[in-house]
Scaffold this active site. Structure first.
Site, PDB file in Angstrom:
ATOM      1  CE1 TYR A  46      -3.185  -3.138   0.665  1.00  0.00           C
ATOM      2  CE2 TYR A  46      -4.534  -1.253   1.256  1.00  0.00           C
ATOM      3  CZ  TYR A  46      -4.064  -2.511   1.110  1.00  0.00           C
ATOM      4  OH  TYR A  46      -5.414  -2.981   0.357  1.00  0.00           O
ATOM      5  CE  LYS A  80       1.387 -17.731   1.337  1.00  0.00           C
ATOM      6  NZ  LYS A  80       0.970 -18.501   1.308  1.00  0.00           N
ATOM      7  CG  ASP A  87      -1.852 -19.959   2.910  1.00  0.00           C
ATOM      8  OD1 ASP A  87      -1.432 -19.308   3.067  1.00  0.00           O
ATOM      9  OD2 ASP A  87      -2.135 -21.186   1.637  1.00  0.00           O
ATOM     10  CG  ASP A  90      -7.954  -4.474   1.931  1.00  0.00           C
ATOM     11  OD1 ASP A  90      -9.136  -4.878   2.370  1.00  0.00           O
ATOM     12  OD2 ASP A  90      -7.712  -3.655   0.712  1.00  0.00           O
TER      13      ASP A  90
END
Ligand code: NAI
Length: 421
Positions: free
Chosen positions: A149, A219, A285, A309
């Protein structure tokens, strides 16, 4: 007499009648702002009589600001948030081609609001796609200033893209870009400072509210030096700065290696019974699945901007959707905070009376809690529970609830006020 909220030695000093700047917002902003303020005012009055009151002060942003001043985000608006510390806003349309990427991002960056806080709780009666919605009580701490971002992107075909690509290939020896000639690039900055201040806020929140766990979502298996580093820095911080109040999965794993499973399990059980916050981690995930299947295992979630988000929207959908999901952008060091409806301007229903004011009302409730006005906040939670139990709802929820009564935006607000006992 209204007055300014201040921060001294990290503690908010809140006068009885603080001035609260508010942005009405575009689209349904006009529909939901007035009714939301009426609900909040009624709760404050019920809790404190004439002693306390919020002194609303409108400041301009978005279309309304542009019409009146020729500027989408006037300097006076930013000054007001700086002067009064805490404010609230309706949704703002992102102007097209005006040189400002997003007014929301501009506000967050100017005030360095590094935490995006989204509490996720279920109200009895609200339709949910999951099996045990009553066991959902999650609090998302999304980092708000870093990650992809940051807006560092190089579009394919641009001169800077070529420079960047050549630098990567020629100077850095990168040979893994599959289609170098047709690739755009984005840069993902994740810092130790940024990670630590986010995780510190998340752990402090869990400790203050006696919440059982903080889950670091990342991640790091793929992005080792950004998301993986976030995980490691977060564990380091938990163990060094909150050694007395937390027990981490990393400590558990180390104990297991050194002393065996039995000792590690015993230490974990002891930490739980001592009321320590268990700090764990989960790959993003897997977390999206985990949070649906075992939401009760995750209390506070600490994560970076992009993960946050995705997670915010999934978790909101689990308890009734964006119409009733509140949010806040906070800098816990300076005290600056802007509470906001999490949805957009919903141009398709603006002016029709269909908008659910719940998201903005609950954002107002978060603001009351931030001010320490918990009694008023409880009044709204309580009233909302009664209204949902009676199945009186706005059109977004009406379609999914059998035997429900359809209310307009303002009728819904009036119904909440009637139920403030
Ligand atoms: P949106 O959130 O405005 O609308 C998505 C869908 O949800 C629409 O069907 C809308 O009718 C419905 N919806 C949203 N809020 C609702 C409410 N309170 N009650 C009932 N239904 C509701 O998202 P969209 O259409 O992608 O964005 C529209 C504009 O809003 C864009 O300019 C976007 O940039 C801006 N936006 C602003 C945000 C903010 O100010 N924080 C956040 C998200 C989008």
């Amino acid at each position: 007499m209204s007055d300014r909220i201040k921060i001294e030695d990290g503690k908010l000093i809140v006068p009885d009648k603080p001035t609260i700047p508010f942005i009405e917002g575009d689209g349904i902003g006009k529909d939901i702002t007035g009714p939301s303020q009426r609900v909040i005012d009624a709760a404050v009055k019920k809790a404190y009589g004439a002693t306390r009151q919020l002194m609303w002060k409108e400041v301009l942003a978005g279309e309304k600001a542009y019409k009146e001043t020729g500027n989408y985000l006037p300097e006076e608006t930013l000054d007001a948030f700086k002067e009064y510390l805490i404010g609230i806003k309706g949704p703002l349309q992102t102007p097209v081609g005006e040189g400002i990427r997003s007014l929301n991002v501009a506000l967050r960056q100017t005030l360095d609001l590094y935490v995006c806080l989204r509490p996720v709780r279920w109200f009895k009666g609200v339709p949910s796609p999951i099996r045990y919605p009553s066991l959902v009580d999650m609090h998302i701490f999304r980092e708000n200033t870093e990650d992809i971002y940051a807006g560092i992107e190089y579009q394919v075909g641009d001169e800077k893209n070529k420079k960047f690509r050549d630098f990567l290939i020629n100077e850095m020896g990168v040979d893994k870009i599959r289609f170098p000639e047709s690739s755009s690039f984005g840069v993902k900055p994740i810092s130790k400072d940024g990670s630590e201040r986010l995780t510190k806020a998340a752990i402090e929140y869990a400790v203050q509210r006696n919440l059982p766990s903080v889950t670091i979502v990342h991640k790091g298996n793929i992005m080792k030096y950004t998301e993986g580093a976030f995980k490691n820095w977060s564990y380091d911080l938990a163990e060094t700065e909150f050694g007395e109040q937390t027990f981490t999965w990393r400590q558990y794993e180390n104990l297991k290696k050194d002393k065996g499973q039995l000792d590690a399990d015993k230490a974990l059980e002891e930490a739980k019974s001592a009321g320590k916050v268990i700090v764990k981690d989960c790959i993003t995930d897997a977390f999206l699945q985990e949070s649906l299947l075992h939401p009760w295992d995750h209390s506070v979630i600490a994560t970076m901007n992009l993960n946050g988000d995705y997670i915010s929207d999934q978790l909101a959908a689990m308890v009734g959707g964006i119409g009733i999901s509140p949010g806040a952008n906070i800098n816990y060091n300076s005290g600056y905070a802007i509470f906001e409806a999490t949805h957009g301007t919903a141009p398709n229903i603006a002016g029709t009376g269909k908008a659910n004011p719940g998201s903005l009302i609950l954002s107002g409730v978060m603001m009351l809690e931030y001010l320490g006005w918990d009694e008023a906040a409880e009044h709204v939670y309580d009233a909302l529970e009664h209204v949902f139990a009676k199945r009186k709802v706005t059109s977004d929820l009406h379609a999914q609830m059998e035997g429900a009564t359809l209310l307009s935006t303002s009728e819904f607000a009036d119904e909440i006020i009637k139920n403030i006992h």
